[in-house]
Design a protein around this motif. Structure first.
Motif, short mmCIF file in Angstrom:
data_model
loop_
_atom_site.label_atom_id
_atom_site.label_comp_id
_atom_site.label_asym_id
_atom_site.label_seq_id
_atom_site.Cartn_x
_atom_site.Cartn_y
_atom_site.Cartn_z
N GLY A 148 -14.49 -22.36 69.45
CA GLY A 148 -14.31 -22.99 70.75
C GLY A 148 -15.52 -23.81 71.15
O GLY A 148 -16.23 -23.47 72.09
N GLY A 149 -15.75 -24.94 70.43
CA GLY A 149 -16.98 -25.70 70.66
C GLY A 149 -16.77 -27.13 71.13
O GLY A 149 -17.71 -27.90 71.18
N SER A 150 -15.54 -27.49 71.48
CA SER A 150 -15.27 -28.90 71.76
C SER A 150 -15.69 -29.35 73.15
O SER A 150 -15.93 -30.53 73.38
N GLY A 157 -19.13 -24.15 75.18
CA GLY A 157 -19.12 -24.16 73.71
C GLY A 157 -19.79 -25.41 73.16
O GLY A 157 -20.57 -25.33 72.19
N ALA A 182 -7.13 -27.96 71.28
CA ALA A 182 -6.39 -29.09 71.85
C ALA A 182 -7.23 -30.36 71.99
O ALA A 182 -6.69 -31.46 71.96
N SER A 183 -8.53 -30.21 72.16
CA SER A 183 -9.37 -31.36 72.54
C SER A 183 -9.92 -32.10 71.32
O SER A 183 -11.13 -32.12 71.06
N SER A 191 -7.32 -20.19 68.47
CA SER A 191 -7.77 -18.78 68.48
C SER A 191 -6.64 -17.80 68.80
O SER A 191 -6.84 -16.59 68.71
N ASN A 250 -16.85 -18.24 71.58
CA ASN A 250 -16.85 -18.76 72.95
C ASN A 250 -15.44 -19.05 73.45
O ASN A 250 -15.18 -19.01 74.66
N ALA A 251 -14.50 -19.35 72.55
CA ALA A 251 -13.15 -19.79 72.97
C ALA A 251 -12.56 -18.80 73.97
O ALA A 251 -12.52 -17.59 73.72
N GLY A 252 -12.12 -19.32 75.08
CA GLY A 252 -11.53 -18.47 76.10
C GLY A 252 -10.72 -19.29 77.08
O GLY A 252 -10.98 -20.49 77.26
N ILE A 253 -9.75 -18.65 77.69
CA ILE A 253 -8.92 -19.35 78.69
C ILE A 253 -8.82 -18.48 79.95
O ILE A 253 -8.96 -17.26 79.89
N VAL A 287 -6.04 -14.86 73.05
CA VAL A 287 -7.22 -15.71 72.87
C VAL A 287 -8.50 -14.96 73.24
O VAL A 287 -9.47 -14.95 72.48
N GLY A 307 -18.47 -13.40 77.25
CA GLY A 307 -17.63 -12.67 78.19
C GLY A 307 -17.64 -13.38 79.53
O GLY A 307 -17.54 -14.61 79.59
N TYR A 330 -7.68 -12.01 83.56
CA TYR A 330 -8.91 -12.60 83.03
C TYR A 330 -10.03 -11.57 83.04
O TYR A 330 -10.77 -11.42 82.06
N PRO A 366 -21.63 -15.14 81.56
CA PRO A 366 -22.03 -16.19 82.50
C PRO A 366 -21.36 -16.01 83.85
O PRO A 366 -20.28 -15.44 83.97
N GLY A 367 -22.04 -16.55 84.85
CA GLY A 367 -21.41 -16.73 86.15
C GLY A 367 -20.79 -18.12 86.20
O GLY A 367 -20.69 -18.80 85.17
P1 NDP Z 1 -13.61 -24.89 79.01
O1 NDP Z 1 -12.20 -24.76 79.41
O2 NDP Z 1 -14.44 -25.98 79.58
O3 NDP Z 1 -13.74 -24.93 77.40
C1 NDP Z 1 -13.10 -23.97 76.64
C2 NDP Z 1 -13.44 -24.17 75.19
O4 NDP Z 1 -12.76 -23.16 74.44
C3 NDP Z 1 -12.97 -25.51 74.69
O5 NDP Z 1 -13.83 -25.97 73.68
C4 NDP Z 1 -11.60 -25.17 74.12
O6 NDP Z 1 -11.19 -26.03 73.08
C5 NDP Z 1 -11.85 -23.79 73.55
N1 NDP Z 1 -10.60 -23.06 73.48
C6 NDP Z 1 -9.80 -22.67 74.48
N2 NDP Z 1 -8.70 -22.08 74.00
C7 NDP Z 1 -8.82 -22.11 72.65
C8 NDP Z 1 -8.00 -21.68 71.59
N3 NDP Z 1 -6.81 -21.09 71.81
N4 NDP Z 1 -8.43 -21.86 70.32
C9 NDP Z 1 -9.61 -22.46 70.07
N5 NDP Z 1 -10.42 -22.92 71.04
C10 NDP Z 1 -10.02 -22.74 72.31
O7 NDP Z 1 -14.23 -23.47 79.37
P2 NDP Z 1 -15.76 -23.03 79.55
O8 NDP Z 1 -16.65 -23.83 78.73
O9 NDP Z 1 -16.01 -22.90 80.99
O10 NDP Z 1 -15.63 -21.53 79.01
C11 NDP Z 1 -16.12 -21.15 77.75
C12 NDP Z 1 -16.15 -19.64 77.71
O11 NDP Z 1 -16.99 -19.17 78.76
C13 NDP Z 1 -14.78 -18.98 77.94
O12 NDP Z 1 -14.68 -17.83 77.13
C14 NDP Z 1 -14.83 -18.62 79.40
O13 NDP Z 1 -13.97 -17.56 79.68
C15 NDP Z 1 -16.29 -18.24 79.55
N6 NDP Z 1 -16.83 -18.30 80.89
C16 NDP Z 1 -16.84 -19.46 81.61
C17 NDP Z 1 -17.37 -19.48 82.87
C18 NDP Z 1 -17.39 -20.71 83.70
O14 NDP Z 1 -17.64 -20.62 84.93
N7 NDP Z 1 -17.17 -21.90 83.17
C19 NDP Z 1 -17.96 -18.28 83.50
C20 NDP Z 1 -17.90 -17.11 82.64
C21 NDP Z 1 -17.36 -17.14 81.40
P3 NDP Z 1 -9.91 -27.01 73.21
O15 NDP Z 1 -10.05 -27.75 74.49
O16 NDP Z 1 -10.01 -27.83 71.99
O17 NDP Z 1 -8.71 -26.12 73.21
#
Ligand code: NDP
Length: 246
Positions: A16-18, A22, A42-43, A68, A94-97, A117, A143, A158, A188-189
């Motif tokens: 999850g680095g796009s 990440g 997706a990105s 993921s 890092n990947a998360g939704i 995921v 997390g 979540y 992270p917050g």
């Molecule tokens: P974004 O939505 O900005 O980015 C998410 C990243 O994860 C993208 O690179 C996306 O790639 C990738 N991703 C999501 N779903 C999938 C999948 N099914 N398979 C592979 N890659 C995936 O989120 P954040 O950067 O904010 O969040 C990153 C992590 O940090 C997450 O785990 C989130 O829960 C956690 N977090 C975020 C906080 C915040 O306030 N932003 C606070 C606390 C935790 P693509 O677009 O290509 O699918």
């Protein structure tokens, strides 16, 4: 999309680095001298742009499409990363939704996808990477501070997925210790990424420091955990939230 490794000594895989946190982690690890493979789902455009930026700056990056939520794709991504970069020193999951909804409003599809995921995908990413990680290597998960305290309705799914990650790293730390591989979880917050689109002002107001985090600040902690001096830390969750959960 791929680049062949050209002699950088350390290598890392970021699931999850796009975009967002990440992408900041990918850039920071490259700045720290790593050749980095990262996955995305997706990105495609963002992933390509990031590789181009890193390439232009003289770094090495490989983008691998891998959802993921798909166990086979995760396994293939780990194998591809190893093919491109050789043995991995660092793996970051890092990947998360985040799909918010009260219990009445949460569909089975959203429930399953967040578990797939945010929980199953994390475990499988580590499991798939493990044969390719060097002894003494580092694993980090992302997390969330909501594992400690959420404070708003509609966040239960979540929240429990992120609490599961915090619990998971404790057991995994024991599994990985015989190979001196450490694993730690960052919580992270609120951070300035797409996941918080539309909510940044409200989140800043609620924060003691009256701002959200820059993704680079989260990446800075990853950089520290990857260093040799962090080698005694394992199985722990580190909260980096500007006091949001106090
Ligand atoms: P974004 O939505 O900005 O980015 C998410 C990243 O994860 C993208 O690179 C996306 O790639 C990738 N991703 C999501 N779903 C999938 C999948 N099914 N398979 C592979 N890659 C995936 O989120 P954040 O950067 O904010 O969040 C990153 C992590 O940090 C997450 O785990 C989130 O829960 C956690 N977090 C975020 C906080 C915040 O306030 N932003 C606070 C606390 C935790 P693509 O677009 O290509 O699918």
């Amino acid at each position: 999309m791929a680049r062949k490794r050209t002699g950088t000594s350390k290598s890392a895989l970021v699931f999850g680095g796009s975009r967002g946190i990440g992408a900041a982690i990918v850039s920071r690890l490259v700045a720290d001298g790593y050749a980095v493979a990262f996955t995305y789902a997706a990105s495609t455009d963002s992933a390509h742009r990031l590789v181009e930026e890193i390439d232009a700056g003289g770094g090495e990056a490989v983008a691998i499409r891998a959802d993921s939520a798909d166990p086979a794709a995760i396994r293939t991504a780990a194998i591809k990363a190893h093919e491109h970069l050789g043995t991995l020193d660092v793996v970051v999951v890092n990947a998360g939704i985040m799909r918010l909804g009260t219990i009445e409003a949460t569909s089975l599809d959203d429930l399953d996808l967040m578990i797939d995921v945010n929980v199953r995908g994390v475990f499988l990413a580590i499991q798939a990477s493990l044969p390719h990680i060097a002894d003494g290597g580092r694993v980090m998960t992302i997390g969330s501070c909501v594992a400690i305290r959420t404070g708003f309705p509609g966040s239960s799914v979540y929240q429990f997925t992120k609490a599961a990650v915090a619990a998971m790293v404790k057991g995994l730390a024991l599994d990985l210790a015989p190979r001196r591989i450490t694993i730690n979880n960052l919580q992270p917050g609120p951070t300035d990424t797409d996941i918080n689109a539309g909510a940044l002002e409200a989140l800043s107001d609620k924060s003691p420091l009256k701002r959200v985090a820059d993704p680079a600040e989260i990446a800075g902690l990853i950089s520290y955990l990857a260093r040799d001096e962090a080698r005694y830390m394992t199985g722990t969750s580190l909260t980096i939230d500007g006091g949001f959960t106090l």
